[in-house]
Design a protein around this motif. Structure first.
Motif, PDB file in Angstrom:
ATOM      1  N   THR A 109     -46.327  46.547 -12.867  1.00 40.64           N
ATOM      2  CA  THR A 109     -47.462  47.349 -12.424  1.00 40.64           C
ATOM      3  C   THR A 109     -48.473  47.340 -13.552  1.00 40.64           C
ATOM      4  O   THR A 109     -48.113  47.550 -14.716  1.00 40.64           O
ATOM      5  CB  THR A 109     -47.014  48.788 -12.101  1.00 40.64           C
ATOM      6  N   ARG A 110     -49.735  47.075 -13.195  1.00 43.07           N
ATOM      7  CA  ARG A 110     -50.795  47.008 -14.211  1.00 43.07           C
ATOM      8  C   ARG A 110     -51.902  47.998 -13.879  1.00 43.07           C
ATOM      9  O   ARG A 110     -52.359  48.054 -12.740  1.00 43.07           O
ATOM     10  CB  ARG A 110     -51.435  45.631 -14.234  1.00 43.07           C
ATOM     11  N   ALA A 111     -52.354  48.722 -14.881  1.00 48.06           N
ATOM     12  CA  ALA A 111     -53.542  49.563 -14.747  1.00 48.06           C
ATOM     13  C   ALA A 111     -54.747  48.683 -15.072  1.00 48.06           C
ATOM     14  O   ALA A 111     -54.770  48.001 -16.102  1.00 48.06           O
ATOM     15  CB  ALA A 111     -53.461  50.741 -15.710  1.00 48.06           C
ATOM     16  N   LEU A 112     -55.716  48.673 -14.189  1.00 46.05           N
ATOM     17  CA  LEU A 112     -56.916  47.848 -14.364  1.00 46.05           C
ATOM     18  C   LEU A 112     -58.139  48.760 -14.456  1.00 46.05           C
ATOM     19  O   LEU A 112     -58.543  49.343 -13.450  1.00 46.05           O
ATOM     20  CB  LEU A 112     -57.073  46.873 -13.190  1.00 46.05           C
ATOM     21  N   GLY A 113     -58.702  48.882 -15.638  1.00 43.83           N
ATOM     22  CA  GLY A 113     -59.907  49.679 -15.831  1.00 43.83           C
ATOM     23  C   GLY A 113     -61.148  48.835 -15.663  1.00 43.83           C
ATOM     24  O   GLY A 113     -61.072  47.606 -15.493  1.00 43.83           O
ATOM     25  N   ALA A 114     -62.293  49.479 -15.713  1.00 40.67           N
ATOM     26  CA  ALA A 114     -63.566  48.769 -15.574  1.00 40.67           C
ATOM     27  C   ALA A 114     -63.624  47.624 -16.585  1.00 40.67           C
ATOM     28  O   ALA A 114     -63.298  47.796 -17.761  1.00 40.67           O
ATOM     29  CB  ALA A 114     -64.732  49.725 -15.776  1.00 40.67           C
ATOM     30  N   GLY A 115     -63.987  46.446 -16.109  1.00 38.49           N
ATOM     31  CA  GLY A 115     -64.054  45.246 -16.945  1.00 38.49           C
ATOM     32  C   GLY A 115     -62.804  44.390 -16.889  1.00 38.49           C
ATOM     33  O   GLY A 115     -62.827  43.231 -17.293  1.00 38.49           O
ATOM     34  N   SER A 116     -61.703  44.937 -16.377  1.00 42.46           N
ATOM     35  CA  SER A 116     -60.459  44.159 -16.269  1.00 42.46           C
ATOM     36  C   SER A 116     -60.620  43.067 -15.232  1.00 42.46           C
ATOM     37  O   SER A 116     -61.277  43.254 -14.213  1.00 42.46           O
ATOM     38  CB  SER A 116     -59.293  45.054 -15.851  1.00 42.46           C
ATOM     39  N   GLN A 117     -59.982  41.929 -15.506  1.00 45.45           N
ATOM     40  CA  GLN A 117     -59.990  40.812 -14.574  1.00 45.45           C
ATOM     41  C   GLN A 117     -58.578  40.294 -14.384  1.00 45.45           C
ATOM     42  O   GLN A 117     -57.780  40.294 -15.326  1.00 45.45           O
ATOM     43  CB  GLN A 117     -60.877  39.672 -15.073  1.00 45.45           C
ATOM     44  N   ARG A 118     -58.287  39.864 -13.151  1.00 46.93           N
ATOM     45  CA  ARG A 118     -57.028  39.208 -12.823  1.00 46.93           C
ATOM     46  C   ARG A 118     -57.373  37.924 -12.098  1.00 46.93           C
ATOM     47  O   ARG A 118     -58.235  37.907 -11.230  1.00 46.93           O
ATOM     48  CB  ARG A 118     -56.177  40.091 -11.894  1.00 46.93           C
ATOM     49  N   VAL A 119     -56.701  36.849 -12.451  1.00 44.72           N
ATOM     50  CA  VAL A 119     -56.879  35.553 -11.799  1.00 44.72           C
ATOM     51  C   VAL A 119     -55.567  35.241 -11.104  1.00 44.72           C
ATOM     52  O   VAL A 119     -54.496  35.451 -11.672  1.00 44.72           O
ATOM     53  CB  VAL A 119     -57.211  34.458 -12.845  1.00 44.72           C
ATOM     54  N   PHE A 120     -55.653  34.761  -9.856  1.00 40.95           N
ATOM     55  CA  PHE A 120     -54.417  34.465  -9.131  1.00 40.95           C
ATOM     56  C   PHE A 120     -54.551  33.192  -8.316  1.00 40.95           C
ATOM     57  O   PHE A 120     -55.642  32.800  -7.917  1.00 40.95           O
ATOM     58  CB  PHE A 120     -53.990  35.637  -8.250  1.00 40.95           C
ATOM     59  N   ALA A 121     -53.402  32.568  -8.082  1.00 42.27           N
ATOM     60  CA  ALA A 121     -53.307  31.310  -7.343  1.00 42.27           C
ATOM     61  C   ALA A 121     -52.884  31.592  -5.901  1.00 42.27           C
ATOM     62  O   ALA A 121     -52.458  32.706  -5.582  1.00 42.27           O
ATOM     63  CB  ALA A 121     -52.282  30.411  -8.023  1.00 42.27           C
ATOM     64  N   PRO A 122     -52.977  30.586  -5.043  1.00 41.29           N
ATOM     65  CA  PRO A 122     -52.507  30.759  -3.664  1.00 41.29           C
ATOM     66  C   PRO A 122     -51.053  31.234  -3.643  1.00 41.29           C
ATOM     67  O   PRO A 122     -50.245  30.835  -4.477  1.00 41.29           O
ATOM     68  CB  PRO A 122     -52.617  29.353  -3.064  1.00 41.29           C
ATOM     69  N   GLY A 123     -50.747  32.125  -2.698  1.00 42.29           N
ATOM     70  CA  GLY A 123     -49.389  32.629  -2.560  1.00 42.29           C
ATOM     71  C   GLY A 123     -49.047  33.797  -3.467  1.00 42.29           C
ATOM     72  O   GLY A 123     -47.949  34.336  -3.376  1.00 42.29           O
ATOM     73  N   TYR A 124     -49.951  34.222  -4.320  1.00 41.35           N
ATOM     74  CA  TYR A 124     -49.704  35.356  -5.224  1.00 41.35           C
ATOM     75  C   TYR A 124     -49.650  36.638  -4.394  1.00 41.35           C
ATOM     76  O   TYR A 124     -50.600  36.977  -3.690  1.00 41.35           O
ATOM     77  CB  TYR A 124     -50.824  35.418  -6.256  1.00 41.35           C
TER      78      TYR A 124
END
Length: 163
Positions: A109-124
């Motif tokens: 589990t990740r807390a994502l604050g303003a400015g946070s980015q996540r990159v994901f591939a197909p099937g994620y």
């Protein structure tokens, strides 16, 4: 021995415009999609006036399209979430513009604050939720454009929540 630096020999490349590659009109690599998301995030005039909040469901607005990609703006009031899902054959970049979101996966589990980015591939497979007491706004870039968002079973969701 020659003590001249490469810069002294070749000159400053920034002073030789014909050697610079022009920026692409549309992104084509993961880093360029991340850069697109960052540039939109940094220019509030592109999105701030469009944001709306809906107490009954997540609000979304397609902000931009290009060859094979889409950019979406979403708002999340406290308690709203996506449900456990993937993005079919699309890859993506999720950027939190305002507030905070929580991303849950099988692993963590990740807390994502303003400015946070996540990159994901197909099937994620993930779930995104506004667990805070304040509204949140996020930007999503999908390549290719999002054509499906398969939801996953409640049994999977329970496994993710307890992980």
């Amino acid at each position: 021995m020659n003590s001249d630096s490469d810069l002294q020999i070749a000159g400053d490349i920034l002073e030789v415009p014909h050697l610079l590659q022009p920026p692409r009109e549309h992104p084509a690599t993961v880093s360029e999609f991340v850069g697109l998301a960052r540039s939109i995030a940094a220019d509030r005039s592109q999105w701030e006036h469009l944001v709306q909040y809906d107490a009954t469901s997540r609000w979304y607005h397609r902000l931009r399209t290009g060859p094979g990609y889409e950019v979406w703006l979403l708002s999340w009031v406290p308690g709203q979430g996506s449900g456990l899902h993937d993005h079919g054959r699309s890859s993506g970049v999720l950027t939190v513009l305002e507030g905070a979101l929580t991303e849950r996966t099988e692993r963590d589990t990740r807390a994502l604050g303003a400015g946070s980015q996540r990159v994901f591939a197909p099937g994620y497979i993930h779930e995104v939720v506004n667990d805070s007491l304040e509204p949140a706004v996020s930007l999503h870039v999908y390549y290719p454009g999002l054509t499906e968002m398969p939801m996953h079973s409640a049994q999977c969701a329970a496994a993710v929540v307890t992980a």
